[in-house]
Enzyme design. Structure first.
Site, PDB file in Angstrom:
ATOM      1  N   PRO A  26       0.770  -1.237   0.000  1.00 19.39           N
ATOM      2  CA  PRO A  26       0.000   0.000   0.000  1.00 19.39           C
ATOM      3  C   PRO A  26       0.804   1.292   0.000  1.00 19.39           C
ATOM      4  O   PRO A  26       0.221   2.367  -0.054  1.00 19.39           O
ATOM      5  CB  PRO A  26      -0.825  -0.124   1.289  1.00 19.39           C
ATOM      6  CG  PRO A  26       0.026  -0.953   2.181  1.00 19.39           C
ATOM      7  CD  PRO A  26       0.737  -1.923   1.304  1.00 19.39           C
ATOM      8  N   ASP A  49       2.592   1.034 -11.743  1.00 19.76           N
ATOM      9  CA  ASP A  49       1.346   1.785 -11.670  1.00 19.76           C
ATOM     10  C   ASP A  49       1.500   3.075 -10.880  1.00 19.76           C
ATOM     11  O   ASP A  49       2.514   3.311 -10.200  1.00 19.76           O
ATOM     12  CB  ASP A  49       0.252   0.929 -11.022  1.00 19.76           C
ATOM     13  CG  ASP A  49      -0.307  -0.121 -11.974  1.00 19.76           C
ATOM     14  OD1 ASP A  49      -0.039  -0.020 -13.175  1.00 19.76           O
ATOM     15  OD2 ASP A  49      -1.015  -1.025 -11.500  1.00 19.76           O
ATOM     16  N   LYS A  71      -2.745   4.672 -14.096  1.00 19.10           N
ATOM     17  CA  LYS A  71      -4.112   4.980 -14.496  1.00 19.10           C
ATOM     18  C   LYS A  71      -4.799   5.747 -13.383  1.00 19.10           C
ATOM     19  O   LYS A  71      -4.745   5.371 -12.228  1.00 19.10           O
ATOM     20  CB  LYS A  71      -4.908   3.700 -14.794  1.00 19.10           C
ATOM     21  CG  LYS A  71      -4.358   2.872 -15.939  1.00 19.10           C
ATOM     22  CD  LYS A  71      -5.177   1.610 -16.129  1.00 19.10           C
ATOM     23  CE  LYS A  71      -4.626   0.768 -17.270  1.00 19.10           C
ATOM     24  NZ  LYS A  71      -3.281   0.238 -16.989  1.00 19.10           N
ATOM     25  N   GLY A 102       0.322  -1.488  -7.106  1.00 23.24           N
ATOM     26  CA  GLY A 102       0.020  -1.109  -5.739  1.00 23.24           C
ATOM     27  C   GLY A 102      -0.863  -2.148  -5.073  1.00 23.24           C
ATOM     28  O   GLY A 102      -1.743  -2.724  -5.702  1.00 23.24           O
ATOM     29  N   THR A 132      -2.599  -5.852   0.817  1.00 27.53           N
ATOM     30  CA  THR A 132      -3.602  -5.041   0.141  1.00 27.53           C
ATOM     31  C   THR A 132      -3.725  -3.663   0.767  1.00 27.53           C
ATOM     32  O   THR A 132      -3.371  -3.446   1.933  1.00 27.53           O
ATOM     33  CB  THR A 132      -4.975  -5.721   0.200  1.00 27.53           C
ATOM     34  OG1 THR A 132      -5.455  -5.669   1.544  1.00 27.53           O
ATOM     35  CG2 THR A 132      -4.906  -7.159  -0.262  1.00 27.53           C
ATOM     36  N   MET A 185     -11.382   2.833  -4.689  1.00 27.44           N
ATOM     37  CA  MET A 185     -11.672   3.764  -5.790  1.00 27.44           C
ATOM     38  C   MET A 185     -13.113   4.289  -5.730  1.00 27.44           C
ATOM     39  O   MET A 185     -13.760   4.489  -6.754  1.00 27.44           O
ATOM     40  CB  MET A 185     -11.429   3.075  -7.149  1.00 27.44           C
ATOM     41  CG  MET A 185     -10.031   2.519  -7.310  1.00 27.44           C
ATOM     42  SD  MET A 185      -9.852   1.410  -8.739  1.00 27.44           S
ATOM     43  CE  MET A 185     -10.708  -0.070  -8.140  1.00 27.44           C
TER      44      MET A 185
END
Length: 281
Positions: A26, A49, A71, A102, A132, A185
């Site tokens: 993370p 990323d 992105k 990530g 995660t 997200m």
């Protein structure tokens, strides 16, 4: 002084033309696995990323070529198809490629899609899991994701909708007591998340934690409730990446929060913990 990690971690070294899809965790470089670090040191090329921290990238060989394929919403350095093509091309050139993602590559990381492409082109690859974002943000935010008295299950949910489509989720399965729902997200769709969870049975007072840039020196944790979710995001000026955690476990944040859990990132900067007012840990 740095200590190099032996590549003899019960597996063969990264071979020319091979791709390693690696979870970078993370953000805090201290949460990187030893296997991930070993592969970083061997890589000829890094394909990474947006959420891979600079500190993690710095652990790779300075000779490794770096390819940014990050992105953000409606703003891609490369499309997924272009990223796939890049991995195939680099492997075809005989490069030892580390694809850094990530968090964990198989949890909202599209690692499975990239693995399918590599298989279709006959390219050897391996996957290294990572801590995660949900795990890291919860631990550094001072609360668990599960607890015998508060949450017997946890669900990781994408809060991002494809294109301009509707965010379609099994809201009735998420809006249950003694359950933790973690939205990745989800900042742009916080209004939908708040409305739908309340419409399916959760009270407006149901606790929510917002963790911005979790496990990094810029981490912020904000405690709020479903009814105040959108207003809190606006008032605090929260921006991506911010994780939304919904559940009774959030009530444990003040009880379990401990300075020792923050030592790794406090050394690099102050963490602001906002629970009604700004408090320096």
């Amino acid at each position: 002084m740095t200590h190099r990690i032996s590549c003899e971690l019960a597996e063969a070294p990264l071979a020319p033309g091979e791709v390693a899809i690696v979870g970078a965790g993370p953000g805090d470089p201290g949460l990187l696995t030893l296997r991930a670090l070993s592969l970083l040191e061997q890589a000829d090329c890094l394909v990474f990323d947006r959420l891979v921290s600079r500190e993690v990238l710095a652990l790779a060989s300075p000779k490794a070529r770096r390819f940014y394929v990050g992105k953000a919403s409606r703003c891609h350095a490369l499309t997924q198809e272009q990223t796939n093509a890049l991995l195939v091309r680099l492997a075809g050139e005989g490069r030892r490629v580390v694809r850094l993602k990530g968090g964990d590559p198989y949890i909202f990381g599209r690692g499975g899609e990239e693995g399918e492409v590599l298989i279709a082109h006959g390219i050897r690859f391996r996957v290294v899991p990572g801590i995660t974002s949900a795990q890291g943000c919860a631990a550094y935010g001072g609360f668990p994701l599960t607890h015998r008295d508060h949450a017997q299950s946890v669900t990781f949910v994408t809060g991002h909708r494809k294109g301009d489509g509707e965010l379609i989720l099994d809201w009735s399965a998420l809006a249950v007591p003694h359950h933790t729902a973690v939205f990745y997200m989800g900042l742009a769709n916080a209004g939908t998340i708040s409305r739908q969870l309340q419409a399916h049975g959760l009270p407006a007072s149901h606790p929510v934690a917002l963790v911005e840039r979790g496990t990094t020196p810029e981490q912020r944790r904000v405690i709020t409730c479903l009814g105040e979710l959108v207003a809190t995001i606006a008032r605090e000026g929260l921006t991506p990446p911010t994780l939304i955690v919904v559940g009774e476990v959030v009530r444990l944040a003040d009880t379990l929060a401990q300075p020792a859990a923050q030592v790794a990132i406090l050394a690099e900067g102050e963490i602001r913990d906002r629970v009604g007012e700004r408090v320096a840990l």
